[in-house]
Motif scaffolding. Structure first.
Motif, short mmCIF file in Angstrom:
data_model
loop_
_atom_site.label_atom_id
_atom_site.label_comp_id
_atom_site.label_asym_id
_atom_site.label_seq_id
_atom_site.Cartn_x
_atom_site.Cartn_y
_atom_site.Cartn_z
N VAL A 245 0.84 -1.20 0.00
CA VAL A 245 0.00 0.00 0.00
C VAL A 245 0.87 1.24 0.00
CG1 VAL A 245 -1.78 1.29 1.23
CG2 VAL A 245 -1.81 -1.21 1.27
N TYR A 248 -2.78 4.99 -0.30
CA TYR A 248 -4.17 4.55 -0.25
C TYR A 248 -4.63 4.32 1.18
CZ TYR A 248 -4.83 3.87 -5.27
OH TYR A 248 -4.97 4.08 -6.61
N VAL A 250 -7.21 1.96 3.50
CA VAL A 250 -7.72 0.59 3.44
C VAL A 250 -8.69 0.39 4.61
CG1 VAL A 250 -7.14 -1.86 3.34
CG2 VAL A 250 -5.48 -0.17 2.50
N THR A 289 -10.06 -0.34 -0.95
CA THR A 289 -8.88 0.51 -1.08
C THR A 289 -9.29 1.78 -1.83
OG1 THR A 289 -8.25 -0.62 -3.13
CG2 THR A 289 -7.27 -1.43 -1.09
N ALA A 296 -12.86 5.02 1.90
CA ALA A 296 -12.68 3.56 2.06
C ALA A 296 -13.53 3.07 3.22
CB ALA A 296 -11.21 3.24 2.29
#
Length: 348
Positions: A245, A248, A250, A289, A296
């Protein structure tokens, strides 16, 4: 957080909450003055953790912690449904046809909630706190049980985003609705912390609050931040997929930890606001994501509410990175959206 020493100079740090496991190498440094700072604590009825690479000459670690804890304390003062003195709980206590001046972040989240409610045709809704309490899951819930039809019908009169209105700096309601930000507040907190870290010149970090997280940059050794997506089991941690990652947010939402059983049927804490009842379908968990941890967070809840087929169609239509775990007769089936496959490097 639990740590288990692996071979060599690397530890495995696992942050377990709502289906995500953080894999982070703990390194004292790389010979160039870089080090991995790590701190955390309690927040929003759960925990938070921050890991970041501190380069030589950067801001003092104590100041970073102070800034993060100040952000979390302010969000709790504004949005906690477990504090009677929070801004949102004072609003929730007001009768119908009243308004209250609100801080800008609260109004921002109300607007996000309205967007998600409209996109889900009312299935997702921020005003479900009376339903959570009625079924025993909320801050004022008394007993986890299936309510009577009459009690459910009465509470549904006080549910629905259409009863909210923003008037300048005020939040108004035409029914005695109660707002619950638990499906997006942690994601908002993570985005706010990430923005503050960036503003302080910190660009390699992993910020997590109550299981919602965002990662950017690299660890001190130049390797990526790795996140394990956890299988929906309540007896042990099992990683279904590990992804790198960078940049981003999550979030995972699931029905496998907060639920009760009655007459052989499973009732989870995830509600469809249109029916006023917990969802009853085969979608066990969803991981989303997104560049925004806030989105998210909200989208993982929205998709879980929609169920396997509607959620899949929604994710594909809106190009959302989504990892679905679906119950089947033989166990669990994994399904991923095209956007998720692009991010994780998986092949269709």
């Amino acid at each position: 957080m639990a740590a288990a020493v692996l071979q060599g100079d690397e530890d495995l740090l696992t942050g377990r909450c709502r289906g995500l496991v953080v894999l982070a190498a703990v390194l004292a440094g790389c010979g160039n003055g870089d080090s991995l700072e790590n701190f955390g604590g309690a927040t929003m009825g759960s925990t938070y953790s921050i890991k970041y690479v501190r380069h030589a000459g950067q801001v003092d670690a104590a100041r970073v912690r102070s800034e993060v804890e100040g952000i979390l304390a302010e969000i709790e003062r504004q949005m906690s449904t477990y504090r009677s003195d929070s801004d949102i709980e004072r609003f929730n206590a007001l009768p119908a046809n009243t308004c209250q001046r609100m801080p800008a972040p609260v109004l921002e989240l109300v607007r996000v909630g309205e967007q998600l409610s409209e996109q889900s045709e009312g299935s997702y809704d921020l005003t479900v706190e009376p339903l959570l309490n009625l079924w025993g899951f909320g801050p004022q819930g008394r007993e986890e049980k299936v309510p009577s039809a009459a009690a459910l019908a009465e509470v549904l009169q006080r549910v629905g985003h259409q009863h909210l209105r923003i008037d300048g700096e005020q939040l108004c309601k035409d029914a005695a609705v109660e707002v619950d930000f638990n499906s997006i507040a942690a994601g908002y907190a993570v985005d706010t912390i990430a923005a503050r870290l960036d503003a302080m010149g910190i660009h390699d970090y992993l910020a997590e609050a109550t299981g919602e997280l965002k990662a950017k940059g690299k660890k001190p050794d130049g390797s990526p931040w790795r996140i394990a997506l956890e299988a929906p089991r309540d007896d042990q941690q099992v990683a279904e997929r590990i992804i790198n990652v960078d940049g981003y947010g999550v979030s995972t939402s699931g029905d496998y930890r907060n639920y009760f059983l009655q007459d052989g049927r499973r009732y989870s804490h995830t509600f469809d606001a249109r029916s006023g009842a917990p969802v009853l379908h085969d979608l066990a968990s969803v991981t989303v994501t997104h560049p925004s941890a806030l989105m998210a967070d909200g989208l993982s809840t929205l998709l879980l509410i929609l169920g396997p087929e509607r959620a899949w169609a929604y994710a594909e239509k809106h190009d959302i990175g989504a990892f679905f775990v679906i119950r089947a007769d033989t166990g669990f089936v994994i399904r991923t959206s095209k956007a998720f496959d692009r991010l994780s490097g998986a092949k269709n």
